[in-house]
Design a protein around this motif. Structure first.
Motif, mmCIF file in Angstrom:
data_model
loop_
_atom_site.group_PDB
_atom_site.id
_atom_site.type_symbol
_atom_site.label_atom_id
_atom_site.label_comp_id
_atom_site.label_asym_id
_atom_site.label_seq_id
_atom_site.Cartn_x
_atom_site.Cartn_y
_atom_site.Cartn_z
ATOM 1 N N THR A 123 76.907 39.784 55.089
ATOM 2 C CA THR A 123 75.784 39.402 55.937
ATOM 3 C C THR A 123 74.872 40.604 56.102
ATOM 4 O O THR A 123 75.320 41.747 56.175
ATOM 5 C CB THR A 123 76.275 38.931 57.310
ATOM 6 O OG1 THR A 123 77.131 39.927 57.873
ATOM 7 C CG2 THR A 123 77.022 37.626 57.192
ATOM 8 N N GLU A 179 72.957 35.514 55.146
ATOM 9 C CA GLU A 179 74.365 35.395 54.783
ATOM 10 C C GLU A 179 74.447 35.080 53.305
ATOM 11 O O GLU A 179 73.882 34.079 52.850
ATOM 12 C CB GLU A 179 75.057 34.296 55.593
ATOM 13 C CG GLU A 179 75.248 34.644 57.055
ATOM 14 C CD GLU A 179 76.045 33.590 57.809
ATOM 15 O OE1 GLU A 179 76.493 32.608 57.163
ATOM 16 O OE2 GLU A 179 76.210 33.746 59.033
ATOM 17 N N ALA A 221 76.794 41.678 61.643
ATOM 18 C CA ALA A 221 76.402 41.738 60.236
ATOM 19 C C ALA A 221 77.104 42.906 59.569
ATOM 20 O O ALA A 221 77.404 43.923 60.208
ATOM 21 C CB ALA A 221 74.891 41.894 60.106
#
Length: 401
Positions: free
Chosen positions: A18, A45, A60
């Motif tokens: 991500t 993503e 992330a």
């Protein structure tokens, strides 16, 4: 350089990670009629955008601090002359594809492998070149750029069944104008056969090319052929007459391709005509390079700056020519920044030393923006561009969790 040479996986995270971009000044969606959207984050993503304007502290694997950059969709160059791989013999150029990526180009379309050494002009030879180029760029993407290669250089030697057979091999692009039609309108049935097989067809237009044996193609030829793309109508390098362009705008629905290697005055007139007739959604951009004009890594962003600043069209709309307009013509998902779309983005800042306080204002006054990052398929491919003016602030890869 490859991904691994430029940004090692152990630093930037796995390719399926991500990626959060935060501290944006806004995004340009790529759609005509839309202004800069004031959002601060984009979450990716894998290879897709999953959220725009979400929390800046979202989880992330990779976080980019955009430092106030504006995100644009990755730019399309719809008129590029490949041969095989990242080499073009016309200008004896190696590495030009990756260099164009540093100009914000994330997708490139073949306008025919016309500079292929010893290019064949027979039924089996042209098919072989198209298939070989298509396979080559499927397996090799310099700089991560999406290469749409293998554009069939059709000619009178082709037969109707060839187009369906090639479509089964994944060939979906065709170019008219370099294949030996002594009378351009003899190509009309070939265009119909190709389109019936699912091809996107581009036609040469205007004066003769620097390639030997290429005849001029007039507006009457274009209206009779009805290609999907009327190639470089502003000149490659000699443009169509203004009255003919007006007929093309009024009497056809072909995409109106403007190229950096053509006539700027003609481009401005064509943009004006397209605006007057509600046809700006048909305008697309290309470089028409490498060619006799040379190699131009900043061709597309330069064209955007010129058409906006001199032509008086907001830069956000001109960006659409090279993003959503091109994507629609090529039937691609890229070209628009919205949730669910492929994650191809360019991060831009106003250039160092310029008077503009915003990158879109820089384009509106004719200055090329500083490119501070390029992301393709959700992967960082470049940070500060080696070709654009220096961005006023460089983005930072802030963390890797």
């Amino acid at each position: 350089m490859t991904w691994d040479e430029t940004y090692p996986e152990e630093f930037f995270g796995p390719r399926s990670s991500t990626l959060l971009i935060k501290n944006l000044r806004g995004i340009v969606t790529g759609r005509l009629g839309e202004v800069v959207r004031e959002v601060e984050t984009v979450l990716i993503e894998g290879d897709r955008i999953v959220a725009i304007g979400g929390p800046a502290d979202a989880e992330a694997d990779v976080v980019i601090d955009a430092k106030g950059a504006v995100a644009l969709p990755g730019l399309f160059d719809t008129h590029t002359h490949f041969s095989i791989g990242d080499f073009n013999p016309k200008q004896n150029t190696i590495g030009f594809i990756e260099s164009y990526m540093h100009g914000g180009v994330t997708s490139m379309m073949s306008a025919g492998e016309v500079h292929f050494p010893g290019r064949p002009m027979d039924r089996f030879g042209v098919k072989a070149v198209a298939v070989a180029a298509n396979r080559s760029f499927t397996n090799n993407r310099p700089g991560g750029v999406r290469i749409h290669g293998g554009s069939l250089m059709t000619g009178p030697y082709m037969e109707e069944e060839d187009y369906a057979d090639l479509a089964k091999q994944g060939i979906w692009l065709m170019k008219v104008g370099f294949g030996g039609f002594n009378v351009p309108q003899d190509a009309v049935p070939h265009v119909r056969w190709a389109q019936a097989a699912g091809f996107v067809v581009m036609s040469h237009s205007g004066g003769a090319s620097s390639v030997p044996g290429v005849a001029p193609i007039t507006v009457d030829d274009l209206i009779a052929m009805r290609p999907d793309i009327a190639g470089h109508i502003n000149g490659g390098t000699t443009s169509l007459p203004e009255a003919d362009v007006e007929r093309l705008v009024k009497e056809s629905d072909a995409a109106l391709q403007l190229v950096q290697a053509g006539n700027l005055s003609a481009s401005l007139n064509i943009q004006r005509m397209a605006a007057e007739h509600g046809a700006l959604d048909r305008v697309i951009l290309g470089s028409d390079t490498p060619s006799g004009t040379g190699v131009m890594p900043l061709a597309i962003i330069k064209t955007i700056a010129e058409l906006s600043s001199i032509g008086g069209v907001p830069a956000t709309d001109v960006v659409a020519y090279a993003t959503s307009n091109a994507a629609r013509v090529l039937r691609r998902e890229e070209g628009v920044l919205e949730e669910g779309r492929p994650a191809d983005l360019v991060l831009v800042q106003q250039p160092v030393g310029g008077p503009a306080d915003h990158p879109i204002k820089a384009l509106n006054r004719g200055d090329i923006t500083g490119i501070a990052g390029v992301i393709i398929n959700g992967q960082i491919r470049a940070l500060r561009s080696r070709n654009s003016p220096a961005p006023i602030r460089e983005v930072e890869v802030q963390s890797h969790r």
